[in-house]
Write an enzyme that holds these catalytic residues in place. Structure first.
Site, PDB file in Angstrom:
ATOM      1  N   GLY A 133       0.815  -1.083  -0.066  1.00 63.04           N
ATOM      2  CA  GLY A 133      -0.003   0.065  -0.056  1.00 63.04           C
ATOM      3  C   GLY A 133       0.902   1.199  -0.134  1.00 63.04           C
TER       4      GLY A 133
ATOM      5  N   GLY B  37       0.306   5.763   0.588  1.00 64.51           N
ATOM      6  CA  GLY B  37      -0.255   6.903   1.103  1.00 64.51           C
ATOM      7  C   GLY B  37       0.197   8.370   0.785  1.00 64.51           C
TER       8      GLY B  37
ATOM      9  N   PHE C 173       1.878  10.346   2.426  1.00 68.15           N
ATOM     10  CA  PHE C 173       3.247  10.491   2.930  1.00 68.15           C
ATOM     11  C   PHE C 173       3.820   9.156   3.408  1.00 68.15           C
ATOM     12  CE2 PHE C 173       0.522  13.998   4.340  1.00 68.15           C
ATOM     13  CZ  PHE C 173       1.373  14.961   3.840  1.00 68.15           C
ATOM     14  N   ALA C 174       3.244   8.030   3.300  1.00 67.61           N
ATOM     15  CA  ALA C 174       3.949   6.807   3.670  1.00 67.61           C
ATOM     16  C   ALA C 174       3.969   5.771   2.769  1.00 67.61           C
ATOM     17  CB  ALA C 174       3.072   6.170   4.915  1.00 67.61           C
TER      18      ALA C 174
ATOM     19  N   LYS D 184       6.834   0.457   7.184  1.00 68.74           N
ATOM     20  CA  LYS D 184       6.280   1.685   6.883  1.00 68.74           C
ATOM     21  C   LYS D 184       7.185   3.082   6.790  1.00 68.74           C
ATOM     22  CE  LYS D 184       2.161   4.483   8.051  1.00 68.74           C
ATOM     23  NZ  LYS D 184       0.981   4.755   8.951  1.00 68.74           N
TER      24      LYS D 184
ATOM     25  N   ASP E 258      -8.540   7.751  12.606  1.00 61.32           N
ATOM     26  CA  ASP E 258      -8.828   7.316  11.023  1.00 61.32           C
ATOM     27  C   ASP E 258      -9.389   6.174  10.939  1.00 61.32           C
ATOM     28  OD1 ASP E 258      -8.563   7.838   8.479  1.00 61.32           O
ATOM     29  OD2 ASP E 258      -6.454   6.972   8.285  1.00 61.32           O
TER      30      ASP E 258
END
Length: 552
Positions: A256, A258, A260-261, A279, A374
């Site tokens: 996955g 995102g 910022f990650a 991560k 979240d």
């Protein structure tokens, strides 16, 4: 009800919305384009009568109420006046006339009228003060300031004056051996955005000394200098070896990405049986590691597997790498989608099972003052029990095994309420489409609602196969409530689902939020234990789902 003269707080001057800025009414005939002008003249005349002839107070007051009410009935929602400060002042008088400024404020919020006018927040806060609702008044000031309502400097000054008056009351209360019931007890008041750059910077500074002492925390002031740049694309890192803290992580693939990650699946030191998740974040962000360690310290061992684990974090000047547990069966979103791709929705029995899990997770989490922030299905990893689920699984108040149904991960937006002054509430949007709680949507302060609203959205996705839209339904006595727009299927346990959504979308002020979660959880558990065939069906569905997700 005192319309013209009211003392909002001890030591405050009498207040009227027209006392500070009375509408200036022309003596010329009212032009057709300005139909509220006659009402302004009549209202001003009635107020002047009250002030000049106290002996006629009651008669003039009743006449004033009539003028104000009639004007609001005719033009209160008129688009022509949606930014006209004269109408706002009439709305304020109307709220006083009906002794229900809460209703007025809610109405103007719904219509998105005057939300950039400081007078709205100032007037409502003073009304709340007059009722002894100082905490709510402080929140209203905070909302107005966060929206930069104009004149902002004046609103900030009024807020400061309010806090000084409140401080005086507190000090007076502290001097009494036995404070009177009407005294406001001493506490700190604050409304902040927990995710703003300034807040995060302050919190990281505050916990910096403690971070260094946490097991698994490794920091370097230099940029990462490994052979393989951590900021490389996902494909560039596949099958590469990343060295961190004397260990070698063989990147097997990406799980996955995102804003910022980036997430990677990796084996450790050549051991294909030891799989972790890496991560990688740029810029470096040690906050998530801090949240994981708070979970270690505050959640009991038997409940702890429900929240994921972080083994260590490596913080460099440019990036950080969090090393976490890897679970192989995907997310709850994967489980929901696995039904949708074949044209089906998740069976209600599975929906109930996962709803119980989510309620248990939040009940435990919120009881220790932690907010996830979240809460969505792609942040919940699916787990499977090693043995069949029985009555005892649902009747027990604690976990009976380590492989429960869900594991809540991704703590980058987690909030440790214990780091803030008592009574702090939050402003700011979670930034996840479809998961902004009602308070966020209406720009009101919130705390645990960010998680409980997320739970409702997830339950709705499981039941209906799509995100939740809400509607506002009028109740008795001018009240209202929120509920999902889509109706429940008649063959579902409608009473259970209605209770869930009604309770969590319309939180009360009883101060027993965790108790509400516990009560809801137990009602779902009792239903699962009411019929043995439900447990049989649940075990069959979990076996089928596990095989499907494992093979996909």
């Amino acid at each position: 009800m005192v319309l013209i003269e009211r003392t909002p707080c001890a030591g405050a001057a009498p207040f009227s919305p027209l006392q500070r800025s009375t509408p200036r009414v022309s003596r010329e005939a009212s032009p057709p384009s300005d139909p509220i002008l006659p009402y302004l003249r009549s209202i001003k005349k009635a107020i002047d009568e009250i002030r000049a002839h106290p002996e006629c107070y009651h008669a003039a007051l009743e006449q004033l109420k009539i003028y104000v009410t009639e004007c609001i009935d005719k033009y209160g929602d008129d688009y022509q006046y949606s930014t006209d400060p004269r109408l706002l002042k009439i709305w304020i008088l109307y709220g006083d006339a009906v002794s229900d400024f809460d209703k007025v404020y809610t109405h103007l919020e719904d219509k998105r009228m005057f939300l950039e006018d400081a007078l709205l927040y100032e007037s409502y806060a003073l009304f709340l003060c007059a009722q002894g609702r100082a905490l709510e008044a402080d929140k209203v000031y905070g909302i107005g300031i966060s929206r930069k309502a104009e004149p902002l400097d004046h609103l900030k000054k009024m807020h400061i004056n309010f806090l000084k008056q409140l401080e005086g009351i507190v000090e007076e209360s502290d001097e009494d051996a036995q404070p009177k019931p009407s005294k406001i007890q001493k506490r700190e008041f604050s409304v902040v955005d927990p995710w703003s750059d300034s807040t995060m910077s302050n919190l990281l500074t505050k916990i910096n000394g403690g971070l260094k002492k946490l097991t698994g925390y490794h920091k370097s002031n230099k940029i990462y200098s490994g052979k393989v740049p951590l900021t490389s694309s996902h494909n560039a890192l596949k099958n590469k070896v990343v060295e961190l803290g004397g260990r070698k992580y063989h990147i097997k693939g990406s799980s996955g990405t995102g804003a910022f990650a980036k997430l990677y699946k990796a084996s450790v030191d050549g051991n294909t049986e030891e799989i972790v998740a890496l991560k990688v974040q740029k810029p470096a962000f040690p906050w998530e590691f801090y949240m994981y360690r708070q979970l270690d310290m505050q959640i009991s061992d038997i409940q702890r597997p429900s929240y994921g684990y972080a083994h260590e974090v490596h913080v460099f000047a440019d990036v950080s790498v969090l090393v976490c547990n890897f679970l192989p069966y995907g997310t709850l979103l994967d489980a929901i989608n696995s039904h949708l791709v074949v044209g089906q929705h998740m069976d209600e029995v599975l929906c109930i099972y996962y709803t119980i899990e989510m309620l248990h997770i939040l009940e435990t989490l919120h009881s220790v003052g932690i907010i996830h922030g979240d809460f969505k299905p792609d942040n919940m990893l699916v787990c499977y029990p090693s043995e069949e689920i029985t009555d005892d699984t649902f009747r027990s108040e604690t976990r009976s095994g380590q492989n429960q149904g869900l594991c809540l991960i991704d703590w980058g937006r987690g909030i440790d309420v214990n780091l803030f002054p008592a009574g702090t509430e939050f402003l700011g949007d979670c930034g996840t489409s479809g998961f902004s709680c009602i308070e966020m949507q209406e720009e009101r302060s919130w705390t645990y609602q960010v998680d409980t609203f997320g739970l409702c959205v997830v339950a709705h996705m499981m039941l209906h196969g799509e995100e939740m839209s809400i509607v506002k339904v009028a109740g008795t006595g001018g009240s209202y409530m929120y509920q999902p727009k889509l109706s429940f299927k008649r063959y579902w346990n409608v009473a259970l689902w209605k209770q869930l959504f009604t309770t969590l979308l319309n939180p009360g002020s009883n101060g027993n939020h965790v108790g509400d979660l516990r009560s809801l959880r137990r009602s779902f558990q009792d239903y699962m234990c009411s019929n043995y065939q439900l447990l049989v069906k649940l075990n069959q569905l979990l076996t089928k789902q596990k095989a499907s997700l494992c093979s996909s």
